[in-house]
Design a protein around this motif. Sequence first.
Motif, PDB file in Angstrom:
ATOM      1  N   VAL A   1     -37.756  64.015 -18.665  1.00  0.00           N
ATOM      2  CA  VAL A   1     -37.176  64.837 -19.875  1.00  0.00           C
ATOM      3  C   VAL A   1     -37.099  64.100 -21.017  1.00  0.00           C
ATOM      4  O   VAL A   1     -36.664  63.098 -21.111  1.00  0.00           O
ATOM      5  CB  VAL A   1     -35.882  65.271 -19.609  1.00  0.00           C
ATOM      6  N   ASP A   2     -37.845  64.818 -22.294  1.00  0.00           N
ATOM      7  CA  ASP A   2     -37.827  64.210 -23.669  1.00  0.00           C
ATOM      8  C   ASP A   2     -37.091  64.644 -24.342  1.00  0.00           C
ATOM      9  O   ASP A   2     -36.889  65.808 -25.002  1.00  0.00           O
ATOM     10  CB  ASP A   2     -39.444  64.397 -23.891  1.00  0.00           C
ATOM     11  N   PHE A   3     -35.983  63.879 -24.857  1.00  0.00           N
ATOM     12  CA  PHE A   3     -34.931  64.014 -26.005  1.00  0.00           C
ATOM     13  C   PHE A   3     -35.452  63.593 -27.226  1.00  0.00           C
ATOM     14  O   PHE A   3     -34.756  63.534 -28.228  1.00  0.00           O
ATOM     15  CB  PHE A   3     -33.608  63.617 -25.583  1.00  0.00           C
ATOM     16  N   THR A   4     -36.660  63.068 -27.558  1.00  0.00           N
ATOM     17  CA  THR A   4     -37.038  62.070 -28.529  1.00  0.00           C
ATOM     18  C   THR A   4     -36.899  62.830 -29.932  1.00  0.00           C
ATOM     19  O   THR A   4     -36.262  62.222 -30.862  1.00  0.00           O
ATOM     20  CB  THR A   4     -38.472  61.725 -28.511  1.00  0.00           C
ATOM     21  N   ASN A   5     -37.197  64.173 -29.995  1.00  0.00           N
ATOM     22  CA  ASN A   5     -37.150  64.724 -31.252  1.00  0.00           C
ATOM     23  C   ASN A   5     -35.954  65.576 -31.426  1.00  0.00           C
ATOM     24  O   ASN A   5     -36.112  66.654 -32.312  1.00  0.00           O
ATOM     25  CB  ASN A   5     -38.679  65.372 -31.383  1.00  0.00           C
ATOM     26  N   ILE A   6     -35.093  65.435 -30.760  1.00  0.00           N
ATOM     27  CA  ILE A   6     -33.902  66.584 -30.660  1.00  0.00           C
ATOM     28  C   ILE A   6     -32.975  65.894 -31.593  1.00  0.00           C
ATOM     29  O   ILE A   6     -32.309  64.823 -31.555  1.00  0.00           O
ATOM     30  CB  ILE A   6     -33.302  66.737 -29.458  1.00  0.00           C
ATOM     31  N   ALA A   7     -32.243  66.942 -32.609  1.00  0.00           N
ATOM     32  CA  ALA A   7     -31.259  66.218 -33.516  1.00  0.00           C
ATOM     33  C   ALA A   7     -29.995  65.707 -33.016  1.00  0.00           C
ATOM     34  O   ALA A   7     -29.519  66.275 -32.086  1.00  0.00           O
ATOM     35  CB  ALA A   7     -31.138  67.589 -34.656  1.00  0.00           C
ATOM     36  N   LEU A   8     -29.422  64.830 -33.672  1.00  0.00           N
ATOM     37  CA  LEU A   8     -28.140  64.194 -33.079  1.00  0.00           C
ATOM     38  C   LEU A   8     -27.131  65.341 -33.078  1.00  0.00           C
ATOM     39  O   LEU A   8     -27.028  66.438 -33.680  1.00  0.00           O
ATOM     40  CB  LEU A   8     -27.646  63.116 -34.031  1.00  0.00           C
ATOM     41  N   ASN A   9     -26.261  65.277 -32.040  1.00  0.00           N
ATOM     42  CA  ASN A   9     -25.141  66.166 -31.878  1.00  0.00           C
ATOM     43  C   ASN A   9     -25.605  67.430 -31.215  1.00  0.00           C
ATOM     44  O   ASN A   9     -24.838  68.384 -31.119  1.00  0.00           O
ATOM     45  CB  ASN A   9     -24.260  66.359 -32.918  1.00  0.00           C
ATOM     46  N   THR A  10     -26.886  67.656 -30.955  1.00  0.00           N
ATOM     47  CA  THR A  10     -27.397  68.663 -30.416  1.00  0.00           C
ATOM     48  C   THR A  10     -26.956  68.862 -28.669  1.00  0.00           C
ATOM     49  O   THR A  10     -26.934  67.846 -27.985  1.00  0.00           O
ATOM     50  CB  THR A  10     -28.926  69.085 -30.304  1.00  0.00           C
ATOM     51  N   GLU A  11     -26.576  69.999 -28.091  1.00  0.00           N
ATOM     52  CA  GLU A  11     -26.504  69.938 -26.943  1.00  0.00           C
ATOM     53  C   GLU A  11     -27.412  70.864 -26.295  1.00  0.00           C
ATOM     54  O   GLU A  11     -27.855  71.887 -26.642  1.00  0.00           O
ATOM     55  CB  GLU A  11     -24.847  70.866 -26.607  1.00  0.00           C
ATOM     56  N   VAL A  12     -27.963  70.317 -25.052  1.00  0.00           N
ATOM     57  CA  VAL A  12     -28.965  70.891 -24.207  1.00  0.00           C
ATOM     58  C   VAL A  12     -28.547  70.918 -22.719  1.00  0.00           C
ATOM     59  O   VAL A  12     -27.831  70.140 -22.290  1.00  0.00           O
ATOM     60  CB  VAL A  12     -30.305  70.090 -24.148  1.00  0.00           C
ATOM     61  N   TYR A  13     -28.548  72.094 -22.048  1.00  0.00           N
ATOM     62  CA  TYR A  13     -28.075  72.426 -20.949  1.00  0.00           C
ATOM     63  C   TYR A  13     -29.174  72.371 -19.656  1.00  0.00           C
ATOM     64  O   TYR A  13     -30.330  72.738 -20.144  1.00  0.00           O
ATOM     65  CB  TYR A  13     -27.316  73.566 -20.929  1.00  0.00           C
ATOM     66  N   LEU A  14     -29.002  71.748 -18.650  1.00  0.00           N
ATOM     67  CA  LEU A  14     -29.787  72.036 -17.442  1.00  0.00           C
ATOM     68  C   LEU A  14     -29.006  73.354 -16.745  1.00  0.00           C
ATOM     69  O   LEU A  14     -27.949  73.351 -16.635  1.00  0.00           O
ATOM     70  CB  LEU A  14     -29.521  70.974 -16.619  1.00  0.00           C
ATOM     71  N   GLU A  15     -30.234  74.213 -16.739  1.00  0.00           N
ATOM     72  CA  GLU A  15     -29.553  75.646 -16.258  1.00  0.00           C
ATOM     73  C   GLU A  15     -30.438  76.151 -14.954  1.00  0.00           C
ATOM     74  O   GLU A  15     -31.283  75.657 -14.843  1.00  0.00           O
ATOM     75  CB  GLU A  15     -29.262  76.776 -17.315  1.00  0.00           C
ATOM     76  N   ASN A  16     -29.728  77.076 -14.473  1.00  0.00           N
ATOM     77  CA  ASN A  16     -30.275  77.916 -13.437  1.00  0.00           C
ATOM     78  C   ASN A  16     -30.711  79.228 -14.127  1.00  0.00           C
ATOM     79  O   ASN A  16     -29.800  79.821 -14.523  1.00  0.00           O
ATOM     80  CB  ASN A  16     -29.354  78.290 -12.268  1.00  0.00           C
ATOM     81  N   LYS A  17     -32.146  79.593 -13.881  1.00  0.00           N
ATOM     82  CA  LYS A  17     -32.517  80.714 -14.133  1.00  0.00           C
ATOM     83  C   LYS A  17     -32.662  81.745 -13.096  1.00  0.00           C
ATOM     84  O   LYS A  17     -32.780  81.327 -11.931  1.00  0.00           O
ATOM     85  CB  LYS A  17     -33.896  80.714 -15.037  1.00  0.00           C
ATOM     86  N   THR A  18     -32.466  83.244 -13.468  1.00  0.00           N
ATOM     87  CA  THR A  18     -32.753  83.898 -12.224  1.00  0.00           C
ATOM     88  C   THR A  18     -34.230  84.188 -11.699  1.00  0.00           C
ATOM     89  O   THR A  18     -34.947  83.550 -12.317  1.00  0.00           O
ATOM     90  CB  THR A  18     -32.435  85.381 -12.696  1.00  0.00           C
ATOM     91  N   PHE A  19     -34.223  84.584 -10.741  1.00  0.00           N
ATOM     92  CA  PHE A  19     -35.707  84.670  -9.895  1.00  0.00           C
ATOM     93  C   PHE A  19     -35.544  85.588  -8.753  1.00  0.00           C
ATOM     94  O   PHE A  19     -34.447  86.029  -8.501  1.00  0.00           O
ATOM     95  CB  PHE A  19     -35.964  83.304  -9.327  1.00  0.00           C
ATOM     96  N   THR A  20     -36.942  85.938  -8.339  1.00  0.00           N
ATOM     97  CA  THR A  20     -36.784  86.931  -7.264  1.00  0.00           C
ATOM     98  C   THR A  20     -37.769  86.516  -6.172  1.00  0.00           C
ATOM     99  O   THR A  20     -38.248  85.592  -6.263  1.00  0.00           O
ATOM    100  CB  THR A  20     -37.466  88.135  -7.895  1.00  0.00           C
ATOM    101  N   GLY A  21     -37.713  87.551  -5.088  1.00  0.00           N
ATOM    102  CA  GLY A  21     -38.662  87.099  -4.170  1.00  0.00           C
ATOM    103  C   GLY A  21     -38.102  85.943  -2.952  1.00  0.00           C
ATOM    104  O   GLY A  21     -38.597  85.628  -2.149  1.00  0.00           O
TER     105      GLY A  21
END
Length: 485
Positions: free
Chosen positions: A297-317
Amino acid sequence: MYKQINRRDFLEKLGFGLSSTVLISSCMGNMNMGGSDPVPVSGDTTFKNALKIPETITSPSNMIAQAVQDTVMDGKNAKYIGYRSGLLGPTFRLQKGANFNIKFSNQLAEHTNIHWHGLVIPAEMDGHPDQMVMPNENFNYQFTVNQQAGTNWYHPHPHGLTGKQVTQGLAGFFIVESSEEKALNLPNGSYEVPLVIQDKRFNTDATIKYSPTMMEIMSGYMGDNILVNGTASPYLNVSTRFYRFRVLNGSSARIYNLALSNGANFYVIGADSGMLEKPESVNSLLLASGERVDILVDFTNIALNTEVYLENKTFTGMGTAQGTQAFKVMKFIVNKQETDTFKVPSSLISLAKLSNATKNRSFALTMDMANMSGGMHKINGKIYSATRIDETVAVGSTETWEFDNSTGDEPHPMHIHGVQFQVVSRTGGRNTILPQEKAWKDTVLVAPTEKVKVIVKFEQKGKFVFHCHNLEHEDDGMMLNFEVK
């Protein structure tokens, strides 16, 4: 001759029409009966608990399954079971070719053992359901780690108790390293983070609740709290650089569709027990119970104090009980500026392709409601029997095994002990081999309407099992013995 009846047919036999079937499934899910996906919510929705990092052990000598005290939910100290001082076990990190020798002591009130999931080791060390360590007894696990670099794990495997013991806290990583992998100069040290994702239910005293209903045995027992490394509502401070995350779905049954909240792509570099030949860029991936994935995972160009979540997305099947809810898994806080010279390599580790299979076997995955007390989930019409050898395989042979879920309406992550395999094809359903399946595997997700074929070379003699890694399905009998001789 009995007739195979799926869950929808079963509900309709009880007198519910099609629309009523959907309604009753939804209601049962809301009552935590497994008809639909419970909504995971944390006791602390602010994600203010620092992610716990499991202890790393490079020279193991002993381990104990025992009652422990830990603080997991809402600051409450509660009783669990674990392999060290708290929920979950340590991360073993060994080099290819190393000798592993550990004294295991069972201080639980019931029998248990350890299955070294993903390791190709002698049958007597594998943790077969026959190989129980009784209360207050010991067993020495000794073997040579003779395989490529990969993210493996360990957990108990007592038939009928696997789901309970894993859910209550017995699991951990077993990472294998090699000189070939180290030459890639991937992120390491504090920039390489193991993440075991599990869903759980808790009692009011913060102890773990595990009591599947009949409906939850059908579809799998899913919790309403998501833990990472035994941490509820976790966050991890990260720097502006690349990170390597080794991710394990250690849940009993839940399938995750993992993505980043900022929509960024990430790179798949490994799957289960080996590296891909080249990185694959994705923006989400499905991970079933027992599967692992190695990602950058690349956090290189993300501004300081930014919050990024690992999340679960809906899916089907994936049946009626999976994929209906979107939720956050953990939070990354970009809080430190760093200069990172790492570049994603164009190639990783070459994969020796298996070929020339001498035998083809097919395994029908079904759910039979005719005899629920004896086990609903079956492979080729059979439920598990410890005294029966279901398949006999010649040592040194290469075979293709096809898992056939074409008539089913529930997903089955199929796991074979004592081997690693390569995915050959998927027909029906998703109808493709996914990026996280392009390396050595030991567990593969077979969705409803799908047939998945794998190619396997059998190099260890002895008695092993293969089974669905939805642990409620496994404990219900969706497991067979095979003997290599």
